[in-house]
Enzyme design. Structure first.
Site, PDB file in Angstrom:
ATOM      1  N   GLU A  52     -16.022  10.843  47.446  1.00 30.78           N
ATOM      2  CA  GLU A  52     -17.416  11.250  47.549  1.00 30.78           C
ATOM      3  C   GLU A  52     -18.334  10.025  47.503  1.00 30.78           C
ATOM      4  O   GLU A  52     -18.058   9.051  46.796  1.00 30.78           O
ATOM      5  CB  GLU A  52     -17.774  12.221  46.414  1.00 30.78           C
ATOM      6  CG  GLU A  52     -17.078  13.556  46.561  1.00 30.78           C
ATOM      7  CD  GLU A  52     -17.458  14.565  45.493  1.00 30.78           C
ATOM      8  OE1 GLU A  52     -17.378  15.770  45.783  1.00 30.78           O
ATOM      9  OE2 GLU A  52     -17.838  14.157  44.374  1.00 30.78           O
TER      10      GLU A  52
ATOM     11  N   CYS B 274     -24.637   5.103  46.956  1.00 25.46           N
ATOM     12  CA  CYS B 274     -23.699   5.012  45.839  1.00 25.46           C
ATOM     13  C   CYS B 274     -22.307   5.254  46.407  1.00 25.46           C
ATOM     14  O   CYS B 274     -21.996   6.357  46.856  1.00 25.46           O
ATOM     15  CB  CYS B 274     -24.048   6.053  44.770  1.00 25.46           C
ATOM     16  SG  CYS B 274     -22.889   6.095  43.382  1.00 25.46           S
TER      17      CYS B 274
ATOM     18  N   CYS C 187      -9.200   6.750  39.714  1.00 20.89           N
ATOM     19  CA  CYS C 187      -9.481   5.632  38.812  1.00 20.89           C
ATOM     20  C   CYS C 187      -8.438   5.618  37.701  1.00 20.89           C
ATOM     21  O   CYS C 187      -8.027   6.671  37.211  1.00 20.89           O
ATOM     22  CB  CYS C 187     -10.886   5.774  38.221  1.00 20.89           C
ATOM     23  SG  CYS C 187     -11.381   4.396  37.162  1.00 20.89           S
TER      24      CYS C 187
ATOM     25  N   CYS D  39     -12.114   7.374  31.877  1.00 22.65           N
ATOM     26  CA  CYS D  39     -13.256   7.495  30.967  1.00 22.65           C
ATOM     27  C   CYS D  39     -13.418   8.950  30.548  1.00 22.65           C
ATOM     28  O   CYS D  39     -13.401   9.860  31.387  1.00 22.65           O
ATOM     29  CB  CYS D  39     -14.532   7.003  31.638  1.00 22.65           C
ATOM     30  SG  CYS D  39     -14.504   5.252  32.081  1.00 22.65           S
TER      31      CYS D  39
ATOM     32  N   CYS E  51     -16.150  11.098  32.320  1.00 26.02           N
ATOM     33  CA  CYS E  51     -16.252  10.991  33.782  1.00 26.02           C
ATOM     34  C   CYS E  51     -15.208  11.873  34.459  1.00 26.02           C
ATOM     35  O   CYS E  51     -14.051  11.941  34.038  1.00 26.02           O
ATOM     36  CB  CYS E  51     -16.062   9.528  34.183  1.00 26.02           C
ATOM     37  SG  CYS E  51     -16.157   9.234  35.959  1.00 26.02           S
TER      38      CYS E  51
ATOM     39  N   GLU F  61     -12.924   1.834  39.941  1.00 25.68           N
ATOM     40  CA  GLU F  61     -13.347   0.637  39.216  1.00 25.68           C
ATOM     41  C   GLU F  61     -13.319  -0.541  40.190  1.00 25.68           C
ATOM     42  O   GLU F  61     -12.245  -0.986  40.605  1.00 25.68           O
ATOM     43  CB  GLU F  61     -12.409   0.393  38.030  1.00 25.68           C
ATOM     44  CG  GLU F  61     -12.453  -0.996  37.413  1.00 25.68           C
ATOM     45  CD  GLU F  61     -13.853  -1.456  37.050  1.00 25.68           C
ATOM     46  OE1 GLU F  61     -14.272  -2.508  37.570  1.00 25.68           O
ATOM     47  OE2 GLU F  61     -14.520  -0.757  36.264  1.00 25.68           O
TER      48      GLU F  61
ATOM     49  N   SER G 109     -20.962  -2.263  39.640  1.00 28.04           N
ATOM     50  CA  SER G 109     -20.904  -1.658  38.315  1.00 28.04           C
ATOM     51  C   SER G 109     -19.449  -1.554  37.876  1.00 28.04           C
ATOM     52  O   SER G 109     -18.608  -1.030  38.603  1.00 28.04           O
ATOM     53  CB  SER G 109     -21.545  -0.270  38.334  1.00 28.04           C
ATOM     54  OG  SER G 109     -21.475   0.336  37.063  1.00 28.04           O
TER      55      SER G 109
ATOM     56  N   SER H  50     -20.633  -1.140  32.299  1.00 23.15           N
ATOM     57  CA  SER H  50     -20.592   0.143  31.585  1.00 23.15           C
ATOM     58  C   SER H  50     -19.971  -0.104  30.212  1.00 23.15           C
ATOM     59  O   SER H  50     -18.753  -0.102  30.050  1.00 23.15           O
ATOM     60  CB  SER H  50     -19.763   1.161  32.384  1.00 23.15           C
ATOM     61  OG  SER H  50     -20.395   1.453  33.608  1.00 23.15           O
TER      62      SER H  50
ATOM     63  N   CYS I 103     -24.145  10.172  37.810  1.00 24.25           N
ATOM     64  CA  CYS I 103     -23.121   9.274  37.267  1.00 24.25           C
ATOM     65  C   CYS I 103     -22.061  10.051  36.497  1.00 24.25           C
ATOM     66  O   CYS I 103     -22.374  10.849  35.606  1.00 24.25           O
ATOM     67  CB  CYS I 103     -23.765   8.236  36.352  1.00 24.25           C
ATOM     68  SG  CYS I 103     -24.802   7.058  37.225  1.00 24.25           S
TER      69      CYS I 103
END
Length: 336
Positions: A84, A97, A104, A108, A111, A148, A179, A202, A321
């Site tokens: 996405e 974005c 990932c 997290c 997330c 990441e 980021s 982050s 986010c």
């Protein structure tokens, strides 16, 4: 047994120098012709690609959701998974974005993107194509989608160089923000790159224990080392680094956490973005109260640390986010 078709190389993986080194052929095009926002490119470009043996596109648009200020795009990839991307409208332009990986590895806790783990890296061209497909009005790029970026270092840096190339999209470095959770090895390498991009860390915690609880994949990356590497980058490039701190009740919102933030960043080339959590289905975390955010902000301001309370865009379409899901090409979430 039927064999799978062999994928041809992706033209958007080419740097300008690699493009220039190709045999000219019958249907010559300019490097910039590869970066059209359209899925269907002109006949001349398609003939060039056929003659050179390249695919022009790796992403197929599967769905597009529109919100008040954001649009979320689901792009299917050639191997059956999808990522996405988000287009955010601002008063002075549009922000893309974009994702850097399929899934990932860092899982997290707050997330959605890492719940299915890491499937693979995106190629430089797959990263670049997201920007191109989101349209010519994009004047900022943030690597804040799925994945990441520093865990896909070579492809992300190649993508940035392709995006910046004057013969192609000619995108200004100052409009690009990377980021990351702050992988020390990657930050050390990034410090030596001659790229005037922006860096966001982050952070989300002030102790190794609380950060490991929030970001299980960061256990090997101590808070002190992450902060030191990021501040070293800031000094080397004469640019402030932004640290994002997601304030979570009962987890990282104590007075001791606040004082540790002050001790870390007072007098440094750093700014703090305080954020609330964006709810994700199946994850139980609380959203912090206004008074706690105000307390954090006031104390940081008194310490002379630039700070903003950041409200993210896209919650109305689950595009804020932490809310982007890894999906297959049919749009089904791949979270375990």
């Amino acid at each position: 047994m039927t064999s799978l078709p062999v994928k041809r190389p992706l033209a958007l993986d080419l740097t300008a120098a690699q493009f220039a080194a190709l045999p000219r052929g019958r249907h010559a095009i300019a490097y910039r012709d590869l970066f059209s926002p359209h899925a269907d490119l002109p006949a001349k470009t398609r003939l060039w690609a056929e003659g050179q043996g390249f695919d022009l596109r790796a992403l197929t648009l599967r769905s597009r959701e529109r919100g008040a200020r954001s649009q979320k795009f689901l792009f299917a990839l050639r191997d059956g998974v999808a990522v996405e991307s988000v287009l955010i409208r601002r008063h002075d332009g549009y922000t893309a974005c974009i994702s850097s990986q399929v899934g990932c590895a860092f899982a997290c806790r707050f997330c959605a993107s890492g719940q299915a783990g890491l499937k693979r890296n995106l190629s430089a061209g797959e990263i670049v194509e997201q920007v191109a497909r989101l349209g010519p009005r994009v004047n900022r790029i943030v690597f804040m989608g799925i994945g990441e970026p520093l865990n896909n270092y070579e492809n992300v840096l190649k993508a940035i160089r392709i995006l910046r190339d004057r013969q192609g999209m000619d995108f200004p470095s100052s409009g690009i923000t990377l980021s990351t959770i702050g992988i020390p090895k990657g930050l050390k390498a990034l410090r030596e790159e001659h790229l005037a991009i922006n860096l966001t860390i982050s952070l989300h915690a002030t102790t190794d224990e609380s950060r490991a609880a929030l970001i299980p994949g960061s256990r090997k990356h101590g808070v002190a080392e992450v902060v030191a590497r990021a501040l070293s980058w800031a000094e080397r490039h004469n640019r402030d680094v932004t640290f994002v701190y997601l304030v979570l009740p009962g987890i990282n919102d104590s007075r001791a956490d606040l004082e540790r933030l002050v001790a870390m960043f007072s007098g440094q080339r750093a700014r703090i973005n305080l954020m609330r959590w964006n709810p994700v289905a199946g994850i139980r975390l609380g959203r912090t109260e206004d008074r706690v955010l105000a307390l954090f902000r006031e104390r940081l301001v008194r310490a002379g640390i630039p700070v903003v309370v950041r409200d993210t865009q896209g919650r109305d379409i689950s595009a804020a986010c932490g809310q982007l899901w890894l999906r297959d090409l049919n749009g089904r979430a791949l979270a375990a």
